[in-house]
Scaffold this active site. Structure first.
Site: not given
Ligand code: FAD
Length: 317
Positions: A187, A240, A310
């Site tokens: 992560r 998480s 995380e």
């Molecule tokens: C119900 C639930 C379950 C989850 N289960 C898991 C799991 O099992 N495993 C896991 O790893 N995660 C999990 N997550 C967390 C999350 O879904 C992941 O980490 C996901 O990949 C984050 O993606 P996002 O697009 O929502 O990122 P965001 O939350 O929008 O952004 C995360 C980071 O990435 C940056 N970012 C996003 N897009 C870009 C871009 N194009 N360029 C530069 N920076 C960028 C943002 O600025 C921030 O720093 C879960 C979340 C939820 C709500």
């Protein structure tokens, strides 16, 4: 009638228009449903819109924050200064755009940063390409998954990554980082480790996948997605909250500390999965942070382990 006045700026570019929302509540763009206002916000689902938004921000001298699905973020109540770009698209809109190329017995697939991760897990399985089945059911998009090195069920995006295409905001050009430069670990990546405002925007990621039986891959992907529905709470959350400390699970420690169901204001530790915090409706970031710190403190007192977030906590208090 809405109490809030919606304000937008419309800036022409080519034959199109850039719609810039002013003072836009970021709670609309995070799965926690929490977050103060962005000074300016653009929703970009393709590269030309992203590039124009970046150009506009440069012209206006605004710092830029790019987010994807907002599923790994706790945005503070003061919001984010400058321009926030929400860079994500619907999977259906991307159906024809996955670039696939054979590579020495494997297949290299180019995933746009805007692609929903769950859709990618299903789509690659359907194509008989193994390595991303774990992504089925995960919220967020490829951009966020690359930054966080998202993963589940023993897989992670870093394990199949070849390289990432980035836009360098300092040098105003596209660069490519190999997997080694990104240095994905649990992560964490070199992109996540950067201070804000960040220098790089993720445009796309290339992954190397092995051939597999589409029927079996899809079955696995669907089992993972079902497992999530059965074991994870529904409702506004960010997955998480803490990373797992070496050798144990954050959720287990929180549960053992007697904190399942523990609540501060409108934020509660899930009864179903103690490492998930739920917004019961209208919670503030201050309440979420108070809960996070209280859980951290009580687990540390009980077990001598300081849990590390995380989720990324960003924005102004
Ligand atoms: C119900 C639930 C379950 C989850 N289960 C898991 C799991 O099992 N495993 C896991 O790893 N995660 C999990 N997550 C967390 C999350 O879904 C992941 O980490 C996901 O990949 C984050 O993606 P996002 O697009 O929502 O990122 P965001 O939350 O929008 O952004 C995360 C980071 O990435 C940056 N970012 C996003 N897009 C870009 C871009 N194009 N360029 C530069 N920076 C960028 C943002 O600025 C921030 O720093 C879960 C979340 C939820 C709500």
């Amino acid at each position: 009638m809405s109490a809030r006045t919606e304000r937008t700026l419309t800036i022409p570019f080519g034959s199109r228009e850039l719609r810039v929302r002013v003072d836009e509540p970021l709670s609309r763009y995070t799965t926690f449903r929490i977050g103060g206002p962005a000074d300016y916000l653009v929703r970009a689902s393709d590269r030309p819109t992203l590039e124009f938004a970046l150009e506009w921000a440069e012209r206006e001298g605004l710092p830029v924050t790019v987010i994807g699905g907002g599923s790994n973020l706790l945005i503070r109540d003061g919001g984010i200064r400058g321009l926030v770009i929400v860079f994500r698209a619907a999977g259906e809109a991307l159906a024809g755009v996955l670039e696939v190329a054979p590579d020495d017995g494997a297949t290299v697939v180019t995933l746009p940063a805007t692609a929903p991760l769950s859709w990618v897990g299903h789509r690659t399985s359907e194509l008989g390409l193994a390595g991303l089945e774990w992504a089925a059911g995960l919220p967020g998009v490829v951009g966020g998954a690359v930054v966080n090195n998202a993963g589940a069920h023993g897989g992670e995006i870093g394990a199949v990554l070849v390289d990432v295409e980035l836009y360098d905001l300092e040098e105003r050009r596209v660069v490519r980082w190999t997997r080694d430069v990104l240095a994905p670990r649990y992560r964490m990546t070199e992109l996540k480790a950067q201070p804000r405002p960040r220098r790089y925007v993720v445009l796309a990621a290339r992954v190397r996948l092995l051939a597999g039986d589409p029927v079996r891959l899809l079955r696995t992907a669907e089992e993972y997605a079902r497992w999530r529905r059965e074991h994870q709470p529904t409702g506004p959350c960010a997955g998480s909250v803490f990373t797992n400390p070496p050798g144990t699970y954050a959720g287990y420690l929180i549960e053992r500390a007697g904190l399942k169901g523990f609540q501060i204001g409108r934020m509660r530790v899930s009864e179903r999965h103690a490492n998930f915090f739920l917004n019961l409706g209208g919670a503030s970031a201050a309440e979420a942070l108070a809960l996070l710190e209280a859980v951290q403190r009580q687990v540390a007192e009980r077990f001598g382990i300081v849990l590390q977030p995380e989720i990324e906590i960003i924005g102004e208090p």
